[in-house]
Design an enzyme around this catalytic site. Structure first.
Site, PDB file in Angstrom:
ATOM      1  N   GLY A  25      22.132   2.697  24.622  1.00 39.13           N
ATOM      2  CA  GLY A  25      20.956   3.474  24.238  1.00 39.13           C
ATOM      3  C   GLY A  25      19.690   3.023  24.894  1.00 39.13           C
ATOM      4  O   GLY A  25      19.472   2.170  25.223  1.00 39.13           O
ATOM      5  N   CYS A  26      18.654   3.918  24.532  1.00 42.39           N
ATOM      6  CA  CYS A  26      17.346   3.628  25.393  1.00 42.39           C
ATOM      7  C   CYS A  26      16.554   2.614  24.854  1.00 42.39           C
ATOM      8  O   CYS A  26      16.137   1.568  25.606  1.00 42.39           O
ATOM      9  CB  CYS A  26      16.646   4.941  25.150  1.00 42.39           C
ATOM     10  SG  CYS A  26      16.375   5.543  23.756  1.00 42.39           S
ATOM     11  N   PHE A  27      16.297   2.480  23.642  1.00 46.29           N
ATOM     12  CA  PHE A  27      15.785   1.317  22.788  1.00 46.29           C
ATOM     13  C   PHE A  27      16.593   0.203  23.318  1.00 46.29           C
ATOM     14  O   PHE A  27      15.871  -0.956  23.639  1.00 46.29           O
ATOM     15  CB  PHE A  27      15.554   1.565  21.469  1.00 46.29           C
ATOM     16  CG  PHE A  27      14.219   2.075  20.999  1.00 46.29           C
ATOM     17  CD1 PHE A  27      13.021   1.565  21.657  1.00 46.29           C
ATOM     18  CD2 PHE A  27      14.151   3.085  19.906  1.00 46.29           C
ATOM     19  CE1 PHE A  27      11.761   2.161  21.131  1.00 46.29           C
ATOM     20  CE2 PHE A  27      13.182   3.380  19.656  1.00 46.29           C
ATOM     21  CZ  PHE A  27      11.721   3.031  20.041  1.00 46.29           C
ATOM     22  N   ALA A  28      17.913   0.246  23.252  1.00 48.77           N
ATOM     23  CA  ALA A  28      18.854  -0.884  23.350  1.00 48.77           C
ATOM     24  C   ALA A  28      18.433  -1.369  24.661  1.00 48.77           C
ATOM     25  O   ALA A  28      18.551  -2.571  25.175  1.00 48.77           O
ATOM     26  CB  ALA A  28      20.152  -0.630  22.825  1.00 48.77           C
TER      27      ALA A  28
END
Length: 325
Positions: free
Chosen positions: A134-137
């Site tokens: 994921g992007c935030f991850a």
């Protein structure tokens, strides 16, 4: 040539994936599948591709491609694969969160490898299926993993991160309309964001004894793309020791850089880079991490994974300059 296909071709991540793959010297696009746009020109939806391609969206799928990218909404990839069977030799790179956790990694005889190249490069090279992070991850893990690898996270971690409007996808909602988003700022899903599972999973992969909390507050920014994340936690050493830990960890990472100067999003938007900056205040180590959510946080990272699997340079097709001005 690598014969590639895209499923779910109308969204933001698919648009960026198309922009990369159309200019990738080793890739030939076989199909871009979209039930709602079948027959339409790609440039009718992705208007930045006008003049770059005459390809059209397809209502059918070539199941014999070398690699297929699933750009479907979260929860939809499993349902799609249950109804559509690719050959065993087809590499599947899924950009949803359906297979990121170890409990979900095995599906239909496939084992999805978590596709964070800075963490799992060797496993990715041998993989037949990839769960793209994921992007935030991505931004948060790249901020924390060097500390975890050095077994230096000995207390709670506090994270504040802001993402652009493209992080919410193309579907309109009350919080994505221009009149709401412009000149506005807000948080959402405090401490419960869906990316927390993969963040905790990878930290514990490197620092098995980690038993503290990671507190994450995600924010909505009034800009289109990019993620700016700050994390802080107690650190016993000095700044020079911390910097060496990070530089050693990312010594062979072609897209992740440790900066002596403070970083900002204009340095990374439209690129596949992650920039890291460290600051020490008392006993607290502040780590800043910024990425483009659609590239390093999604489509660019997916192409990194494809490059590694097919034995190409990891940077192939991804040497993109940021839009600084």
């Amino acid at each position: 040539m690598i014969k590639a296909g895209i499923v779910g071709g109308a969204g933001y991540t698919a648009g960026e994936l198309l922009r990369i793959l159309l200019n990738h010297q080793y890739v030939e696009l076989s199909f871009v599948y979209s039930t709602s746009n079948a027959g339409n020109l790609l440039s009718d939806v992705h208007q930045d591709l006008l003049g770059s391609t005459h390809l059209r969206f397809s209502g059918t799928i070539d199941f014999d491609v070398d690699v297929v990218f699933l750009c479907l909404g979260h929860g939809n990839s499993k349902a799609f694969l249950e109804e559509n069977q690719f050959t065993e030799s087809t590499i599947i790179i899924d950009l949803s969160n359906d297979f990121r956790l170890k409990l979900d990694a095995e599906f239909q005889g496939r084992e999805f490898v978590y596709g964070l190249t800075e963490l799992n490069r060797d496993a990715i090279k041998q993989a037949g299926s990839i769960a793209n992070p994921g992007c935030f991850a991505t931004a948060i893990q790249l901020a924390l993993l060097p500390l975890a690898d050095a077994k230096k996270i000995k207390s709670d971690v506090h994270i504040n991160a802001v993402t652009g409007a493209t992080g919410a996808g193309t579907s309109l909602s009350a919080t994505t309309h221009y009149t709401w988003r412009d000149n506005n700022f807000s948080y959402y899903k405090p401490f419960t964001h869906q990316h927390m599972g993969e963040i905790n999973q990878t930290v514990k992969q490197l620092q098995g004894a980690f038993d503290n909390e990671i507190f994450f507050l995600p924010n909505r920014g009034n800009f289109s793309r990019g993620i700016f994340a700050t994390a802080y936690t107690p650190f016993e050493g000095d700044l020079a020791e911390a910097k060496k830990i990070y530089e050693d960890f990312y010594a062979d990472a072609p897209f992740t850089f440790v900066s002596d100067s403070e970083v900002h999003m204009k340095q990374v938007v439209n690129t596949n880079k992650c920039l890291i900056h460290l600051h020490k205040h008392g006993n607290q180590l502040l780590i800043t991490s910024c990425i483009d959510n659609l590239l390093k946080g999604a489509s660019g990272q997916a192409v990194e994974n494809m490059n590694l699997i097919f034995g190409l340079p990891q940077t192939e097709g991804l040497n993109l300059k940021g839009s600084y001005f």
